[in-house]
Design a protein around this motif. Structure first.
Motif, PDB file in Angstrom:
ATOM      1  N   ASP A  10     -18.677 -10.787  96.980  1.00  0.00           N
ATOM      2  CA  ASP A  10     -18.563 -10.436  95.561  1.00  0.00           C
ATOM      3  C   ASP A  10     -18.382 -11.713  94.737  1.00  0.00           C
ATOM      4  O   ASP A  10     -17.679 -12.643  95.159  1.00  0.00           O
ATOM      5  CB  ASP A  10     -17.358  -9.522  95.314  1.00  0.00           C
ATOM      6  N   PRO A  11     -18.985 -11.752  93.550  1.00  0.00           N
ATOM      7  CA  PRO A  11     -18.796 -12.919  92.680  1.00  0.00           C
ATOM      8  C   PRO A  11     -17.472 -12.819  91.917  1.00  0.00           C
ATOM      9  O   PRO A  11     -16.953 -11.729  91.661  1.00  0.00           O
ATOM     10  CB  PRO A  11     -19.983 -12.833  91.726  1.00  0.00           C
ATOM     11  N   VAL A  12     -16.934 -13.977  91.549  1.00  0.00           N
ATOM     12  CA  VAL A  12     -15.769 -14.062  90.662  1.00  0.00           C
ATOM     13  C   VAL A  12     -16.260 -14.680  89.364  1.00  0.00           C
ATOM     14  O   VAL A  12     -16.776 -15.808  89.354  1.00  0.00           O
ATOM     15  CB  VAL A  12     -14.650 -14.917  91.280  1.00  0.00           C
ATOM     16  N   MET A  13     -16.113 -13.924  88.262  1.00  0.00           N
ATOM     17  CA  MET A  13     -16.710 -14.315  86.995  1.00  0.00           C
ATOM     18  C   MET A  13     -15.655 -14.903  86.056  1.00  0.00           C
ATOM     19  O   MET A  13     -14.525 -14.433  85.990  1.00  0.00           O
ATOM     20  CB  MET A  13     -17.364 -13.106  86.310  1.00  0.00           C
ATOM     21  N   ALA A  14     -16.045 -15.933  85.310  1.00  0.00           N
ATOM     22  CA  ALA A  14     -15.216 -16.482  84.239  1.00  0.00           C
ATOM     23  C   ALA A  14     -15.425 -15.657  82.973  1.00  0.00           C
ATOM     24  O   ALA A  14     -16.322 -14.808  82.896  1.00  0.00           O
ATOM     25  CB  ALA A  14     -15.560 -17.951  83.994  1.00  0.00           C
ATOM     26  N   ASP A  15     -14.619 -15.920  81.945  1.00  0.00           N
ATOM     27  CA  ASP A  15     -14.729 -15.164  80.699  1.00  0.00           C
ATOM     28  C   ASP A  15     -16.076 -15.357  80.024  1.00  0.00           C
ATOM     29  O   ASP A  15     -16.553 -14.474  79.293  1.00  0.00           O
ATOM     30  CB  ASP A  15     -13.610 -15.575  79.736  1.00  0.00           C
ATOM     31  N   ASP A  16     -16.703 -16.514  80.250  1.00  0.00           N
ATOM     32  CA  ASP A  16     -17.998 -16.781  79.605  1.00  0.00           C
ATOM     33  C   ASP A  16     -19.179 -16.270  80.420  1.00  0.00           C
ATOM     34  O   ASP A  16     -20.339 -16.549  80.098  1.00  0.00           O
ATOM     35  CB  ASP A  16     -18.159 -18.272  79.344  1.00  0.00           C
ATOM     36  N   GLY A  17     -18.929 -15.532  81.508  1.00  0.00           N
ATOM     37  CA  GLY A  17     -19.997 -14.957  82.313  1.00  0.00           C
ATOM     38  C   GLY A  17     -20.459 -15.809  83.466  1.00  0.00           C
ATOM     39  O   GLY A  17     -21.314 -15.383  84.243  1.00  0.00           O
ATOM     40  N   THR A  72     -24.825 -16.246  93.084  1.00  0.00           N
ATOM     41  CA  THR A  72     -24.343 -17.410  92.326  1.00  0.00           C
ATOM     42  C   THR A  72     -25.007 -17.548  90.963  1.00  0.00           C
ATOM     43  O   THR A  72     -24.406 -18.092  90.039  1.00  0.00           O
ATOM     44  CB  THR A  72     -24.577 -18.701  93.133  1.00  0.00           C
ATOM     45  N   ARG A  73     -26.247 -17.030  90.829  1.00  0.00           N
ATOM     46  CA  ARG A  73     -26.961 -17.172  89.556  1.00  0.00           C
ATOM     47  C   ARG A  73     -26.831 -15.925  88.675  1.00  0.00           C
ATOM     48  O   ARG A  73     -26.595 -16.032  87.477  1.00  0.00           O
ATOM     49  CB  ARG A  73     -28.447 -17.454  89.808  1.00  0.00           C
ATOM     50  N   ALA A  74     -26.972 -14.772  89.289  1.00  0.00           N
ATOM     51  CA  ALA A  74     -26.962 -13.530  88.518  1.00  0.00           C
ATOM     52  C   ALA A  74     -25.673 -12.736  88.677  1.00  0.00           C
ATOM     53  O   ALA A  74     -25.493 -11.705  88.017  1.00  0.00           O
ATOM     54  CB  ALA A  74     -28.154 -12.659  88.933  1.00  0.00           C
ATOM     55  N   GLY A  75     -24.805 -13.185  89.560  1.00  0.00           N
ATOM     56  CA  GLY A  75     -23.554 -12.474  89.758  1.00  0.00           C
ATOM     57  C   GLY A  75     -23.719 -11.158  90.457  1.00  0.00           C
ATOM     58  O   GLY A  75     -22.933 -10.219  90.236  1.00  0.00           O
ATOM     59  N   GLU A  76     -24.732 -11.044  91.353  1.00  0.00           N
ATOM     60  CA  GLU A  76     -24.969  -9.797  92.068  1.00  0.00           C
ATOM     61  C   GLU A  76     -24.294  -9.843  93.443  1.00  0.00           C
ATOM     62  O   GLU A  76     -24.525 -10.778  94.219  1.00  0.00           O
ATOM     63  CB  GLU A  76     -26.473  -9.569  92.257  1.00  0.00           C
ATOM     64  N   PRO A  77     -23.474  -8.853  93.777  1.00  0.00           N
ATOM     65  CA  PRO A  77     -22.873  -8.809  95.117  1.00  0.00           C
ATOM     66  C   PRO A  77     -23.956  -8.626  96.180  1.00  0.00           C
ATOM     67  O   PRO A  77     -25.063  -8.172  95.886  1.00  0.00           O
ATOM     68  CB  PRO A  77     -21.956  -7.580  95.052  1.00  0.00           C
ATOM     69  N   PHE A  78     -23.638  -8.966  97.409  1.00  0.00           N
ATOM     70  CA  PHE A  78     -24.586  -8.699  98.493  1.00  0.00           C
ATOM     71  C   PHE A  78     -23.837  -8.213  99.725  1.00  0.00           C
ATOM     72  O   PHE A  78     -22.647  -8.477  99.905  1.00  0.00           O
ATOM     73  CB  PHE A  78     -25.466  -9.922  98.805  1.00  0.00           C
TER      74      PHE A  78
END
Length: 531
Positions: free
Chosen positions: A504-511, A478-484
């Protein structure tokens, strides 16, 4: 200046008189031709016959000629019969309501109208036919055909794509009022809008209008609102007002309706295309251009009415190029066909009622994805269908979509989850929503009634020895966008089991991480009963 004004008015009166005389001569010449053909006499003898009738009946020669030509004023343009020519989308198929006193009885009454009335009708038609300015049609209709009946105002309007009526000609209406009501939106409860929607003439007095909640345009105790038709479809309306109360007798009502239709025919002629083709419905004209650029399945639907005015079906009048149905028919095979011929189940799945309600009330109709059936060459085919429709001119603009691809994917996924004892989970970090598949509840041994577990609460759901690892993995994703990829142990209902969670994280355009999507399944280690 006063003498000049008087001279202009005198000359204008003379010109108007010459125009009336010219129209009268045209009617007389037509009547002479009729007698020559019927009686085998010469044109001079035919004129003598007409003159003798004029002297005996104390009627003008032109009125006698008009009576000979028509005998009775024609009825308003009849609604077209049901036809089997299914591929003519340029024509709306509407069946206006015909009351008993406006149907068979009125036809009989019209045939018995006095000759002076029928003559006046033909003279009115001639006057309208020589009018080149649409704005003057209402005045001509009043002066030539309606003022003798006590009519005080005439309004003529044409239908626009959104169901509104635009006034193109008025007489007897104050100028400021006519300007303010130049365009009457379809959402107003105005009497002549109801006549357009129902496709039937509406006669009512001020008291009755108040009971029905109609907003009235113009002064007058009695009014007739008569739909104008062209090529089998309603394209406008005429509103005719009287200052005094008292519904005219059946014959006069038929005459008034005939004059209104004569106005409609002239409006239609004046609005014809440059190539002389009939005036198109505004809705049909604009929607055809719009549909060419729309993807998927869109269509303009025209209502089909029975003899009581009830909408019993809809007809596909225009379709977007990519329009298809579940039976594999394309736009060319759908256009011109009736909805119930193609989709009889529309009577039971709410579509026909919804479309009918949308056309009559102007309220958009929407049907969420719903299981139904369609008739194909292979028999009944189950499908999932959604549709929406809005009133557009004198019909509906409708869209439909089949969700069978989505349903098949969901069904396959469900079978795969059951076979592999796997499920999926989604945590929306923006809205705070959590969604689990049905199989995930079984893998996690959780009652669906209790709902899914939030992502932040997941460490409390595993055994204490694995909680720290799960918490750290959630923090990283949730903080670094790292899958686990973890395999924590659960202890539920007296049973300890290992569950693998791949997230897996889902990222917005702003990161930013806006969601976490995961797959969960029970490992091959199996379940172990606790000691």
């Amino acid at each position: 200046m006063a003498r000049l004004t008087a001279a202009v008015q005198r000359l204008q009166g003379e010109v108007d008189g010459l125009r009336r005389a010219q129209r009268g001569r045209a009617v007389i010449e037509q009547a002479k031709g009729l007698l020559v053909g019927r009686l085998g006499c010469t044109p001079d003898e035919a004129f003598t016959h007409i003159s003798q009738i004029s002297q005996r009946s104390n009627m003008r020669v032109a009125e006698v000629a008009g009576g000979l030509l028509g005998i009775a004023a024609p009825m308003p343009e009849p609604a077209p019969e049901h036809d089997d020519d299914s591929f003519k989308p340029e024509r709306y198929v509407t069946h206006p309501h015909v009351d008993l006193d406006e149907g068979a009885e009125s036809a009989h009454a019209v045939s018995l109208l006095p000759e002076d009335i029928t003559a006046r009708y033909h003279l009115t038609c001639a006057a309208l036919g020589s009018t080149e300015d649409t704005a003057r049609l209402a005045e001509v209709a009043w002066s030539e055909g309606l003022r003798q009946l006590g009519v005080t105002a005439v309004l003529i309007g044409v239908l626009e794509p959104d169901g509104a009526v635009r006034l193109v000609s008025t007489y007897g209406l104050p100028r400021n009022l006519a300007s303010a009501w130049q365009r009457v939106p379809s959402n107003l409860n105005v009497a002549f809008l109801r006549a357009v929607t129902d496709g039937r003439p509406l006669w009512l007095d001020r008291e009755r209008a108040a009971e029905l909640g109609y907003e009235l345009l113009g002064e007058g105790e009695l009014r007739a609102c008569i739909p104008l038709r062209d090529g089998g479809r309603t394209f406008g309306v005429a509103s005719i007002l009287w200052a005094e109360v008292g519904t005219p007798e059946i014959g006069i009502r038929a005459y008034v309706a005939a004059v209104a239709q004569a106005c409609g025919r002239r409006v239609s002629q004046l609005l014809r295309n440059g190539d002389g083709s009939p005036v198109a419905s505004p809705a049909a004209h604009w929607v055809e251009a719009v549909l060419e650029s729309l993807p998927d399945s869109f269509a303009l639907l025209a209502p089909v009415r029975d003899h009581d005015g009830k909408i019993v079906d809809f007809r596909f009048d225009r379709c977007s190029p990519e329009a298809t149905d579940a039976a594999g028919r394309g736009a060319d095979q759908i256009c011109g066909r009736r909805m119930l011929d193609l989709h009889p189940h529309a009577t039971t799945n709410g579509i026909l009622d919804g479309y009918r309600h949308a056309l009559l009330t102007g309220e958009p109709f929407r049907l969420a994805p719903t299981p139904t059936s369609v008739h194909t060459s292979r028999g009944q085919l189950p499908v999932v269908l959604s549709t929406r429709a809005s009133r557009f001119g004198d019909g509906l603009l409708a869209h439909w979509q089949y969700h069978d691809g989505e349903r098949r994917v969901a069904s396959r996924l469900e079978r795969l989850q059951r076979a592999t004892d796997a499920g999926w989970a989604e945590w929306d970090l923006v809205n705070g929503e959590t969604t689990w598949s049905a199989q995930t509840y079984r893998v996690m041994r959780r009652d669906p009634v209790r709902g899914p577990v939030k992502l932040s609460a997941l460490p409390r759901y595993v055994i204490a020895e694995d909680a720290a690892a799960v918490k750290a993995a959630i923090h990283r994703v949730t903080r670094a966008g790292e899958p686990f990829d973890l395999t924590p142990r659960l202890h539920r209902e007296g049973v300890t089991s290992r569950v693998r969670v791949v997230a897996d994280p889902v990222m917005a355009d702003d990161g930013r991480v806006v969601a976490v999507h995961a797959a969960v399944y029970r490992t091959s280690d199996g379940d172990c009963a606790s000691s």
